[in-house]
Design a protein around this motif. Structure first.
Motif, PDB file in Angstrom:
ATOM      1  N   UNK A  39       0.800  -1.223   0.000  1.00 53.51           N
ATOM      2  CA  UNK A  39       0.000   0.000   0.000  1.00 53.51           C
ATOM      3  C   UNK A  39       0.836   1.278   0.000  1.00 53.51           C
ATOM      4  N   UNK A  40       2.150   1.141  -0.138  1.00 57.17           N
ATOM      5  CA  UNK A  40       3.022   2.316  -0.133  1.00 57.17           C
ATOM      6  C   UNK A  40       2.841   3.146  -1.396  1.00 57.17           C
ATOM      7  N   UNK A  41       3.128   4.423  -1.255  1.00 63.66           N
ATOM      8  CA  UNK A  41       3.047   5.331  -2.395  1.00 63.66           C
ATOM      9  C   UNK A  41       4.427   5.919  -2.662  1.00 63.66           C
ATOM     10  N   UNK A  42       4.685   6.205  -3.923  1.00 56.66           N
ATOM     11  CA  UNK A  42       5.949   6.801  -4.337  1.00 56.66           C
ATOM     12  C   UNK A  42       5.888   8.297  -4.055  1.00 56.66           C
ATOM     13  N   UNK A  43       6.982   9.004  -4.283  1.00 55.20           N
ATOM     14  CA  UNK A  43       7.022  10.446  -4.012  1.00 55.20           C
ATOM     15  C   UNK A  43       6.006  11.233  -4.830  1.00 55.20           C
ATOM     16  N   UNK A  45       2.980  10.403  -5.119  1.00 54.77           N
ATOM     17  CA  UNK A  45       1.672  10.177  -4.503  1.00 54.77           C
ATOM     18  C   UNK A  45       0.924   8.990  -5.059  1.00 54.77           C
ATOM     19  N   UNK A  46       1.436   8.383  -6.105  1.00 55.45           N
ATOM     20  CA  UNK A  46       0.782   7.212  -6.710  1.00 55.45           C
ATOM     21  C   UNK A  46       1.324   5.934  -6.067  1.00 55.45           C
ATOM     22  N   UNK A  47       0.530   4.851  -6.134  1.00 57.33           N
ATOM     23  CA  UNK A  47       1.022   3.573  -5.587  1.00 57.33           C
ATOM     24  C   UNK A  47       2.310   3.137  -6.282  1.00 57.33           C
ATOM     25  N   UNK A  48       3.141   2.382  -5.548  1.00 54.78           N
ATOM     26  CA  UNK A  48       4.362   1.858  -6.171  1.00 54.78           C
ATOM     27  C   UNK A  48       4.012   0.959  -7.347  1.00 54.78           C
ATOM     28  N   UNK A  97       4.227   2.185 -15.300  1.00 60.66           N
ATOM     29  CA  UNK A  97       2.874   2.603 -15.682  1.00 60.66           C
ATOM     30  C   UNK A  97       2.274   3.570 -14.660  1.00 60.66           C
ATOM     31  N   UNK A  98       2.513   3.325 -13.366  1.00 63.84           N
ATOM     32  CA  UNK A  98       1.993   4.256 -12.349  1.00 63.84           C
ATOM     33  C   UNK A  98       2.631   5.622 -12.519  1.00 63.84           C
TER      34      UNK A  98
END
Length: 163
Positions: A39-43, A45-48, A97-98
């Motif tokens: 459930x972590x998000x990248x910098x 703000x989108x999911x990894x 893709x994210x």
């Protein structure tokens, strides 16, 4: 093994790795569906990776390819490596893709197929003594066949989406 036979066997194992998470999801439903990225998000703000990449799917791919490999004359350890690196390639595709703003399970031809076929082939290239031509040919075949096979599986109700 001859070059064409080896390439065909590897293409089949890539198909097993690709199908195993789908089969596991159908058989297990919501059980053991922990997201691979926690459930972590990248910098940005989108999911990894997104919700469709699960620990269950990775385990299913590794186990399925390890079990299928001996039936194709390939060591189970090589099958497990192939399954693990196919899922690493799939996760890399999802990550890219994210970043591009493509939603989870969204279509991105090339991005979806190349990493999940090329990474495993590179990982098993040395132990199987694959030529660069074999790696390129199997990757190209995987890319070319993945979309029509996905559409066929969708038509038979085995995939949620035709891609």
């Amino acid at each position: 093994m001859d070059a064409i036979g080896t390439g065909f066997r590897l293409l089949l194992l890539l198909a097993v790795a690709n199908a195993a998470p789908i089969v596991a999801a159908r058989l297990l439903g919501a059980r053991w569906r922990a997201p691979l990225d926690g459930g972590l998000r990248f910098v940005d703000g989108r999911p990894l990776f997104g919700r469709s990449k699960t620990v269950r799917g990775v385990i299913a791919a590794i186990v399925a390819t390890a079990l299928a490999a001996p039936a194709l004359g390939i060591a189970p350890q090589i099958g497990a490596i192939l399954g693990a690196t196919a899922m690493a390639g799939d996760a890399l595709s999802s990550f890219v893709k994210r970043r591009l703003g493509i939603p989870s399970s969204g279509r991105a031809t090339g991005i979806d197929q190349v990493p999940e076929s090329l990474l495993p082939l590179l990982a098993v290239r040395a132990p199987l003594e694959l030529s660069w031509l074999q790696v390129a040919a199997v990757t190209t075949l995987f890319v070319a066949l993945e979309i029509p096979v996905a559409r066929l599986l969708h038509r038979f109700g085995l995939r949620d989406r035709p891609y």
